[in-house]
Design an enzyme around this catalytic site. Sequence first.
Site, PDB file in Angstrom:
ATOM      1  N   LEU A  57      12.026  34.053  -7.326  1.00 26.79           N
ATOM      2  CA  LEU A  57      12.107  33.804  -8.769  1.00 26.79           C
ATOM      3  C   LEU A  57      10.722  33.926  -9.389  1.00 26.79           C
ATOM      4  O   LEU A  57      10.021  32.936  -9.587  1.00 26.79           O
ATOM      5  CB  LEU A  57      12.703  32.415  -9.034  1.00 26.79           C
ATOM      6  CG  LEU A  57      13.885  31.990  -8.151  1.00 26.79           C
ATOM      7  CD1 LEU A  57      14.407  30.623  -8.589  1.00 26.79           C
ATOM      8  CD2 LEU A  57      15.003  33.018  -8.189  1.00 26.79           C
ATOM      9  N   ASP A  58      10.324  35.145  -9.716  1.00 23.16           N
ATOM     10  CA  ASP A  58       8.954  35.418 -10.158  1.00 23.16           C
ATOM     11  C   ASP A  58       8.915  35.725 -11.657  1.00 23.16           C
ATOM     12  O   ASP A  58       9.691  36.553 -12.134  1.00 23.16           O
ATOM     13  CB  ASP A  58       8.398  36.616  -9.372  1.00 23.16           C
ATOM     14  CG  ASP A  58       6.924  36.838  -9.635  1.00 23.16           C
ATOM     15  OD1 ASP A  58       6.244  35.896 -10.093  1.00 23.16           O
ATOM     16  OD2 ASP A  58       6.441  37.958  -9.396  1.00 23.16           O
ATOM     17  N   GLY A  59       8.028  35.046 -12.358  1.00 26.84           N
ATOM     18  CA  GLY A  59       7.798  35.402 -13.757  1.00 26.84           C
ATOM     19  C   GLY A  59       8.061  34.297 -14.770  1.00 26.84           C
ATOM     20  O   GLY A  59       7.977  34.544 -15.973  1.00 26.84           O
ATOM     21  N   SER A 241      11.849  39.589  -8.874  1.00 33.45           N
ATOM     22  CA  SER A 241      11.758  39.980 -10.279  1.00 33.45           C
ATOM     23  C   SER A 241      10.319  40.301 -10.658  1.00 33.45           C
ATOM     24  O   SER A 241       9.396  40.160  -9.850  1.00 33.45           O
ATOM     25  CB  SER A 241      12.311  38.853 -11.161  1.00 33.45           C
ATOM     26  OG  SER A 241      11.679  37.623 -10.843  1.00 33.45           O
TER      27      SER A 241
END
Length: 296
Positions: A57-59, A241
């Site tokens: 879960l990046d960003g 992501s």
Amino acid sequence: MELDPIIATDTSLKQAEDERSNGTISKLLGGVNHTLRKLIFRVISSRPIPEHIAFILDGNRRFAKKWKLTEGAGHKAGFFALMAVLKYCYEIGVKYVTIYAFSLDNFNRRPDEVQYVMDLMQEKIEGFLNELTLINQYGVRVLFIGDLDRLYEPVRIAAEKAMEATAKNSRTYLLVCVAYTSSHEIPRAIHEACQEKSEANSIRVMNSDINHGGQSVIKVVDLEKHMYMGVAPDPDILVRSSGETRLSNFLLWQTTNSFLYSPKALWPEMGFWQVVWGILEFQNNYQYYEKKKKQA
């Protein structure tokens, strides 16, 4: 578009949501109704469906900066995206979904940010427990993966309650990796496998059943049963992501033959079309990855 009540509690997050929902593209893509989803999923289901998808879960923080949100609001937006992505995965027939919720390395972030994420995690787990009717509709069993002793006590207690409440479900699985890194998981598995062999050898010696050390060899299967992730098959797809391709110490052992999918969307922007496109890309490469698995 109906506004989530939690979004409404954060003025800057509400403003960003309003701006996004008023966009033409957002209306077209975000307005995909259940009937159309079922039709699209039926078409996709004519080809192999991944059994297990893992997500980094990046960003969240970049999303908050992009939309000039109050501190921490990006994590809230990321939670909303997670709920939508989970629903799409389970509707299409994915049995296992794993998310990288909190790395051991994240404990090195600012104390106030760690505290905020822990508080948010506790809030969402407890909110999750209030939605057991919906959870049981999908037959979701929740498992928290990692060094749970490192979690703040209220979060650990909430996680244990969620696991206990869903223990009888087996249709689908949500694996939440918290206080986790592969560099912690692998040495731990090696230590436990060696300890198990040592204890078994001691018993054989006591019973005068010495097999010239042949049973002392540590095999791959011995390690894998002591892995945190030994409760699920290896991921078919690893999604990160934000367009990043780094694995960030996540499932390094388990993703040797996984398809890596890196959509440009920041995690809070992830939704229906990113899930669909990732599965289509997996299907287009299915034969290649199946061949690699058989050669392993």
